[in-house]
Design a protein around this motif. Sequence first.
Motif, mmCIF file in Angstrom:
data_model
loop_
_atom_site.group_PDB
_atom_site.id
_atom_site.type_symbol
_atom_site.label_atom_id
_atom_site.label_comp_id
_atom_site.label_asym_id
_atom_site.label_seq_id
_atom_site.Cartn_x
_atom_site.Cartn_y
_atom_site.Cartn_z
ATOM 1 N N TYR A 187 0.904 -0.985 -0.153
ATOM 2 C CA TYR A 187 0.004 -0.041 0.019
ATOM 3 C C TYR A 187 0.790 1.029 0.010
ATOM 4 O O TYR A 187 2.088 1.343 0.443
ATOM 5 C CB TYR A 187 -0.927 0.021 1.488
ATOM 6 N N LYS A 188 0.383 2.355 -0.699
ATOM 7 C CA LYS A 188 1.195 3.329 -0.756
ATOM 8 C C LYS A 188 0.129 4.696 -0.331
ATOM 9 O O LYS A 188 -0.994 5.015 -0.428
ATOM 10 C CB LYS A 188 1.517 3.762 -2.120
ATOM 11 N N HIS A 189 0.730 5.511 0.587
ATOM 12 C CA HIS A 189 0.125 6.757 1.149
ATOM 13 C C HIS A 189 0.517 7.764 0.013
ATOM 14 O O HIS A 189 1.798 8.267 0.247
ATOM 15 C CB HIS A 189 0.474 7.039 2.516
ATOM 16 N N HIS A 190 -0.603 8.413 -0.340
ATOM 17 C CA HIS A 190 -0.397 9.520 -1.240
ATOM 18 C C HIS A 190 -1.551 10.492 -1.173
ATOM 19 O O HIS A 190 -2.578 10.200 -1.210
ATOM 20 C CB HIS A 190 -0.305 8.882 -2.857
ATOM 21 N N LYS A 191 -0.905 11.721 -0.734
ATOM 22 C CA LYS A 191 -1.879 12.995 -0.582
ATOM 23 C C LYS A 191 -2.920 12.662 0.423
ATOM 24 O O LYS A 191 -4.083 12.899 0.475
ATOM 25 C CB LYS A 191 -2.409 13.355 -1.882
ATOM 26 N N GLY A 192 -2.492 12.012 1.595
ATOM 27 C CA GLY A 192 -3.396 11.531 2.562
ATOM 28 C C GLY A 192 -4.264 10.407 2.629
ATOM 29 O O GLY A 192 -5.229 10.024 3.455
ATOM 30 N N THR A 193 -4.339 9.546 1.489
ATOM 31 C CA THR A 193 -5.143 8.423 1.264
ATOM 32 C C THR A 193 -4.263 7.443 1.085
ATOM 33 O O THR A 193 -2.853 7.629 0.504
ATOM 34 C CB THR A 193 -6.153 8.662 0.198
ATOM 35 N N ARG A 194 -4.548 6.224 1.296
ATOM 36 C CA ARG A 194 -4.096 4.829 1.360
ATOM 37 C C ARG A 194 -4.436 4.174 -0.126
ATOM 38 O O ARG A 194 -5.713 3.907 -0.241
ATOM 39 C CB ARG A 194 -4.024 3.877 2.286
ATOM 40 N N LYS A 195 -3.464 3.973 -1.047
ATOM 41 C CA LYS A 195 -3.741 3.146 -2.193
ATOM 42 C C LYS A 195 -3.072 2.026 -2.504
ATOM 43 O O LYS A 195 -2.049 1.728 -1.993
ATOM 44 C CB LYS A 195 -3.333 4.185 -3.237
ATOM 45 N N HIS A 196 -3.970 0.993 -2.639
ATOM 46 C CA HIS A 196 -3.243 -0.407 -2.599
ATOM 47 C C HIS A 196 -2.540 -0.603 -4.189
ATOM 48 O O HIS A 196 -3.099 -0.217 -5.063
ATOM 49 C CB HIS A 196 -4.447 -1.567 -3.067
ATOM 50 N N VAL A 197 -1.065 -0.730 -4.047
ATOM 51 C CA VAL A 197 -0.316 -0.766 -5.104
ATOM 52 C C VAL A 197 -0.440 -2.035 -5.870
ATOM 53 O O VAL A 197 -0.564 -2.203 -6.820
ATOM 54 C CB VAL A 197 1.133 -0.332 -4.825
ATOM 55 N N GLN A 198 -0.233 -3.254 -5.054
ATOM 56 C CA GLN A 198 -0.424 -4.340 -5.694
ATOM 57 C C GLN A 198 -0.322 -5.710 -4.774
ATOM 58 O O GLN A 198 -0.072 -5.536 -3.489
ATOM 59 C CB GLN A 198 1.140 -4.756 -6.617
ATOM 60 N N LYS A 199 -0.827 -6.670 -5.128
ATOM 61 C CA LYS A 199 -0.633 -7.970 -4.275
ATOM 62 C C LYS A 199 0.374 -8.910 -5.006
ATOM 63 O O LYS A 199 0.279 -9.292 -6.217
ATOM 64 C CB LYS A 199 -2.059 -8.528 -4.207
ATOM 65 N N ILE A 200 1.152 -9.655 -4.089
ATOM 66 C CA ILE A 200 1.882 -10.725 -4.717
ATOM 67 C C ILE A 200 1.529 -12.222 -4.036
ATOM 68 O O ILE A 200 1.751 -11.909 -2.672
ATOM 69 C CB ILE A 200 3.260 -10.484 -4.375
ATOM 70 N N MET A 201 1.443 -13.141 -4.694
ATOM 71 C CA MET A 201 1.073 -14.333 -3.887
ATOM 72 C C MET A 201 2.195 -15.368 -4.241
ATOM 73 O O MET A 201 2.391 -15.586 -5.452
ATOM 74 C CB MET A 201 -0.330 -14.942 -4.497
ATOM 75 N N LEU A 202 2.905 -15.675 -3.180
ATOM 76 C CA LEU A 202 4.098 -16.400 -3.212
ATOM 77 C C LEU A 202 3.718 -17.892 -3.130
ATOM 78 O O LEU A 202 3.381 -18.321 -2.031
ATOM 79 C CB LEU A 202 5.054 -15.946 -2.225
ATOM 80 N N PRO A 203 3.952 -18.666 -4.010
ATOM 81 C CA PRO A 203 3.891 -20.110 -3.776
ATOM 82 C C PRO A 203 4.977 -20.743 -2.650
ATOM 83 O O PRO A 203 5.736 -21.215 -3.316
ATOM 84 C CB PRO A 203 3.754 -20.631 -5.297
ATOM 85 N N LEU A 204 4.552 -20.840 -1.364
ATOM 86 C CA LEU A 204 5.382 -21.252 -0.658
ATOM 87 C C LEU A 204 5.936 -22.608 -0.594
ATOM 88 O O LEU A 204 6.951 -23.023 -0.576
ATOM 89 C CB LEU A 204 4.824 -20.895 0.737
ATOM 90 N N GLN A 205 4.782 -23.361 -0.980
ATOM 91 C CA GLN A 205 5.057 -24.893 -0.894
ATOM 92 C C GLN A 205 5.952 -25.296 -1.904
ATOM 93 O O GLN A 205 6.874 -26.037 -1.796
ATOM 94 C CB GLN A 205 3.795 -25.762 -1.129
ATOM 95 N N GLU A 206 5.871 -24.750 -3.135
ATOM 96 C CA GLU A 206 6.587 -24.989 -4.465
ATOM 97 C C GLU A 206 8.088 -24.216 -3.970
ATOM 98 O O GLU A 206 9.259 -24.886 -4.124
ATOM 99 C CB GLU A 206 6.128 -24.204 -5.600
ATOM 100 N N LEU A 207 8.425 -23.063 -3.496
ATOM 101 C CA LEU A 207 9.373 -22.461 -3.384
ATOM 102 C C LEU A 207 10.335 -23.155 -2.164
ATOM 103 O O LEU A 207 11.468 -22.832 -2.242
ATOM 104 C CB LEU A 207 9.316 -21.016 -3.122
#
Length: 800
Positions: free
Chosen positions: A441-461
């Motif tokens: 998340y990024k705070h920009h001009k007083g508001t919180r914006k969702h930048v991205q979601k990363i889903m890590l395949p833990l079992q595979e890695l």
Amino acid sequence: MDVVSYFQSYEGYFWEWGTDEDIPDSSGYNKNNFLYIPNAGTISYRVYLIEILKELADQGFPPFGSLLLVLYAVQENYLNLDAVILHINKAENKLPKRITDDIISASKFLGHLNKLKPSFKKGQNKIILLKTIFKNCHNQLSEVNSKLIIKIFEINPTKLSEAAGHFKVTLSVIDRDIKTLALLHERFPTTESIIEEMKDFVDIPELQDEVIEEETTIETDTDFIQELIEEPKTFQVGSLIQRIWSGLKIPMRHLSPGEQPIGGVSDMTNKGDFSRMLLSEFANEDEVFMNRVANNEALYIQREIPPEENVFERIILIDTSLRNWGTPKVLAFASAIAVIKHPKAHSECKVFALGQNSIPINLDKVEEVIDHLNLVSPVLEVSQSLEKFFSEEHKEKDLEVFFITNQENLSNQKLQKVIHENRDRLKFLVTTSAEGELNFYKHHKGTRKHVQKIMLPLQELWANPPKRNQKGENNNSPRSKKADVPLNYPILFPTSKNRIATFLYEGEFFILSSKKQLLKTYLSDNYYNKNYYDQYKIHRGCEVLFEDISVRPKGQFALAKNKQQQFILCHYQPDKKLISKLNLNTKEYSELNLSGHKIPHQHKLTYFDKNFYLHQIEIPYNYRINIDGDISLEETFDKVNEMDKNNSKVETELNKLNNIGVKILNNFNNVGINSEFGLVISNHELTKNYDNSLVFYRNKYPMKISAQQNKNRFTFSEGSEIIADSRGMLTFKSSHQNVPEFYIPSTEVGYLALASHIEFGGSEYYLPETTLLKIRKMEDMMLDYLEPFIHQIVEYGTEN
């Protein structure tokens, strides 16, 4: 050549003078204050260019066009060199083949410069680079003429206005600028050749790192990530980082204004002063024009802003509370390291662990990551320490803070309140989860914006964790790092036979070794039989004073101390007609070309009576070289007879160092315990001789327990270590806490010594001239140190 001729611009040529009214000049002449390439970009502001020319004046100016092309090529931001070459080709309708061939060579040379690492193109290193490549270049102005141009410009800078008027470009102008660079390409055919020449020009620490010795390993960020993956305790963290890199979209650094695109569409804006408005806007009808201005639709040109430092300080806060334990914490550390070690991240980054308090931590070494992964705070959430961090510890506004915590913690009202109140400085919020989900998340001009979601395949890695190396298995991975060794030890080094020069200064002996070290040694004066002393000289080992001395092994050398008691190494190269001085303490360097001096071939470099001299026996004159200050040469007729007598005495004393030196073990392998419980180093067994002395003999028995090798570190299965120093010393560290660390020289022949930080036994060859070590019998030292070291390995180690 005068000021106007040197700075003259030409119609249709690749560069022009320009005026930036917003940039004042201390000379009072504010016109023609920068140089640029049409449709390509700015080359340099005049103030900076004049400072560069002042640095180059001592060796003479290169052609002005050649200098501008080089300055453009060494800029850090993206450069369109093809556009520059196109300008040159268009300057004349048809260029002769010799010039077009030279243009190809010149563009290759500029490409080599452009590929140099940024550290070579900044600050003082940039000046050294320019001095190196333009030294004795083609079409070079004389030193006198160059300094005269600078002097006239400083007196009357308005003369530059005459040079800014366009003349028609001629083939001779193009040939002068391009031929110089084409010949430089022949002299420097590769980027490495430029670096090598810079290294010879002056001793620069940044350049020393570029020329790598065989045993040196550079630890890059990708190497560090691989080390994390190979270490079982950090495997989970390391295996996530490159996957996070592949999806990470947050900015890795803020471009400073001077790094923004300059020229063309990228440099247009819809806000600005009327003086910057495009002329095409004024062609509109009055009503349309006013409407475009009122609605911020009119187009303006931005001026170039001089480079500024990035004022933001990047800080990462990692939540170490109880709710961020386990997998979320692994993801938190992986995210932090991914940001810090990202290939495009160039600014420094501070990391704090948040618990009851904020604790600064480092994540630059595998050991540090292991230690900090075990940090856990007894608090359930960190709102209190986070608020304290912003309100008491870091009140400054210019912060860019990353806060990494578990997604579930955001439901806590106290934490929500602190994050909201400090959203202007808490720029990024990163949340983790036990399922491997990362949210940015990024705070920009007083508001919180969702930048991205990363889903890590833990079992595979995490499917294939590394296994610890089997005992005795060698680890010769190029990514492994050598164990650090000290400059000196409690005992002396063995003296190698390989050396560049020997010196006698104020009764003390010094050696310049082939490994480019300055060593100090001495001959024992504690003798009873003079005949024996004259024959065997009772030699001693040496201590290291300086390492990595930047010097060529050819030529003649002399050593002295200046008034500040700093060591000065003087170097005379008759074949190059060059004499130089290097301050070994401060690394200050100066040189003098002797081409104008008719120095007889038999003159030798020597030290006498607080000066260096070029002197030849029975010749009534010599040349004096000063020790303090920049190097200078003066012909003198003083003290010739005294110098001859002194040189004879010095030579007699230095002859005592002839033919000394021992063969040092420096190719270490096959370390372990043999079937007779003897310690083996590189197929040589440490053996107690018939007179209780310690020696290395060729090993005759099979190995029973082998140590695992990691570069110069040899580790036994129960934890004991031997660290090998290729200069001739072994460090022994037992896993038994009652066995102190001790040292043994690594020489193939001769009696050895064994010493700790408080005791010494064995050959006096290794005993320092002044020491506080307690002298003991060698058999007692072996009984208290070496035998317990071996016993610990045999008792608790794993056999082959």
